[in-house]
Scaffold this motif. Sequence first.
Motif, PDB file in Angstrom:
ATOM      1  N   THR A 162       7.485 -17.257 -13.163  1.00  0.00           N
ATOM      2  CA  THR A 162       8.409 -17.352 -12.026  1.00  0.00           C
ATOM      3  C   THR A 162       8.377 -16.114 -11.132  1.00  0.00           C
ATOM      4  O   THR A 162       9.152 -16.027 -10.178  1.00  0.00           O
ATOM      5  N   ASN A 163       7.500 -15.157 -11.420  1.00  0.00           N
ATOM      6  CA  ASN A 163       7.397 -13.959 -10.579  1.00  0.00           C
ATOM      7  C   ASN A 163       7.113 -14.346  -9.130  1.00  0.00           C
ATOM      8  O   ASN A 163       6.143 -15.046  -8.837  1.00  0.00           O
ATOM      9  N   GLY A 164       7.966 -13.868  -8.225  1.00  0.00           N
ATOM     10  CA  GLY A 164       7.737 -14.093  -6.811  1.00  0.00           C
ATOM     11  C   GLY A 164       8.177 -15.441  -6.283  1.00  0.00           C
ATOM     12  O   GLY A 164       8.044 -15.699  -5.089  1.00  0.00           O
ATOM     13  N   LEU A 165       8.675 -16.324  -7.146  1.00  0.00           N
ATOM     14  CA  LEU A 165       9.116 -17.634  -6.683  1.00  0.00           C
ATOM     15  C   LEU A 165      10.575 -17.578  -6.235  1.00  0.00           C
ATOM     16  O   LEU A 165      11.391 -16.892  -6.847  1.00  0.00           O
ATOM     17  N   ASP A 166      10.886 -18.322  -5.186  1.00  0.00           N
ATOM     18  CA  ASP A 166      12.275 -18.409  -4.754  1.00  0.00           C
ATOM     19  C   ASP A 166      13.016 -19.404  -5.661  1.00  0.00           C
ATOM     20  O   ASP A 166      12.391 -20.088  -6.482  1.00  0.00           O
ATOM     21  N   PRO A 167      14.355 -19.489  -5.556  1.00  0.00           N
ATOM     22  CA  PRO A 167      15.110 -20.386  -6.454  1.00  0.00           C
ATOM     23  C   PRO A 167      14.629 -21.829  -6.431  1.00  0.00           C
ATOM     24  O   PRO A 167      14.552 -22.480  -7.477  1.00  0.00           O
ATOM     25  N   ALA A 168      14.263 -22.330  -5.243  1.00  0.00           N
ATOM     26  CA  ALA A 168      13.769 -23.709  -5.166  1.00  0.00           C
ATOM     27  C   ALA A 168      12.437 -23.844  -5.900  1.00  0.00           C
ATOM     28  O   ALA A 168      12.199 -24.830  -6.615  1.00  0.00           O
ATOM     29  N   GLY A 169      11.569 -22.836  -5.759  1.00  0.00           N
ATOM     30  CA  GLY A 169      10.279 -22.856  -6.451  1.00  0.00           C
ATOM     31  C   GLY A 169      10.437 -22.786  -7.954  1.00  0.00           C
ATOM     32  O   GLY A 169       9.714 -23.456  -8.708  1.00  0.00           O
ATOM     33  N   ILE A 170      11.377 -21.962  -8.416  1.00  0.00           N
ATOM     34  CA  ILE A 170      11.642 -21.855  -9.855  1.00  0.00           C
ATOM     35  C   ILE A 170      12.143 -23.188 -10.394  1.00  0.00           C
ATOM     36  O   ILE A 170      11.720 -23.646 -11.471  1.00  0.00           O
ATOM     37  N   HIS A 171      13.043 -23.834  -9.650  1.00  0.00           N
ATOM     38  CA  HIS A 171      13.582 -25.133 -10.065  1.00  0.00           C
ATOM     39  C   HIS A 171      12.471 -26.176 -10.171  1.00  0.00           C
ATOM     40  O   HIS A 171      12.397 -26.927 -11.150  1.00  0.00           O
ATOM     41  N   GLU A 172      11.583 -26.216  -9.179  1.00  0.00           N
ATOM     42  CA  GLU A 172      10.477 -27.174  -9.189  1.00  0.00           C
ATOM     43  C   GLU A 172       9.531 -26.900 -10.359  1.00  0.00           C
ATOM     44  O   GLU A 172       9.078 -27.834 -11.043  1.00  0.00           O
ATOM     45  N   LEU A 173       9.220 -25.619 -10.587  1.00  0.00           N
ATOM     46  CA  LEU A 173       8.317 -25.261 -11.676  1.00  0.00           C
ATOM     47  C   LEU A 173       8.913 -25.651 -13.024  1.00  0.00           C
ATOM     48  O   LEU A 173       8.229 -26.228 -13.876  1.00  0.00           O
ATOM     49  N   ARG A 174      10.198 -25.361 -13.213  1.00  0.00           N
ATOM     50  CA  ARG A 174      10.862 -25.703 -14.463  1.00  0.00           C
ATOM     51  C   ARG A 174      10.784 -27.203 -14.744  1.00  0.00           C
ATOM     52  O   ARG A 174      10.428 -27.629 -15.850  1.00  0.00           O
TER      53      ARG A 174
END
Length: 308
Positions: A162-174
């Motif tokens: 999750t390094n460098g990801l914004d909250p929306a990106g973290i949510h999508e990755l999860r």
Amino acid sequence: MQQEPVVQFREATKRIRRRMLVNSLSFDIPAGEVFGFLGPNGAGKTTTIRMMVGLIKISQGDILIKGHSIRSQFKQAIRHVGAIVENPDLYKYLTGLQNLRHYARMVPGVTAARIDEMVRLVGLQERIGDKVGTYSLGMRQRLGIAQALLHRPSLLILDEPTNGLDPAGIHELRNYLKKLAHEEGVAVFVSSHLLSEMELMCDRVGVLQHGQLLRIQNMDEFVHAQGSARVCVTVEPSQSGEAARLLAGLNKETLPLQQPGQLLIPASREEIPAINQLLMQAGIAIYSIQVQEQTLEDKFLEITEENK
């Protein structure tokens, strides 16, 4: 017939001279599981991952991936692995698409349709034709994840994904990692410092400290273990001393809190009626009673502090 685990640690050890970096790790990771690897800085997490992908030699023991030894059958083992260790290693003078095509040539069977699928998955459609040197850290992380998944690995290893990801990106990755594991049967091995995200993402966690594996447990059991729940009772501040004395009669020692009138008690939800009745009968003015179960962060700090 029980399916063979995707990853099998067999007393895997890494020693440099007299310094023990990782000490006799032994555990399995089955298909379809998101496994979280936790530990403070210097615990040996990245060393373990480097052993799993063959970047450093295993001093003793072994790691098996799909039944193949990293030590003696490296080529057969590593073909089942997709990984990002620390930061994705990409060619900055090439575009994102050129990077993916370059990696695709290394593994048979990766089609143009698969590349397009991964580009859409990580949300880089608008920038995939730009040079990677112009990408932000988060965009490079997304491209690295796409590259790691190109060949449909049985094991996906992510070190701080999750390094460098914004909250929306973290949510999508999860959500994608959970889907990848639970619906497609991929074993996902994740190391991260974002404990709140690990709590939402992982099925099991292992805690490492000073190279020693302290505990492996299902996430729910780990966080919500018996005795981990606490009850916060808010009473009239002038009556808090009397309330604490009454609770001591129930063998409930109150824990310190900064807010006046608040009492934190190690207790379960089932014990609340007895606590409430005791205080009401004594004429204590009760403003609220709340259950405060431990988070992954609370439990992690408790375990690592105990083992210092």
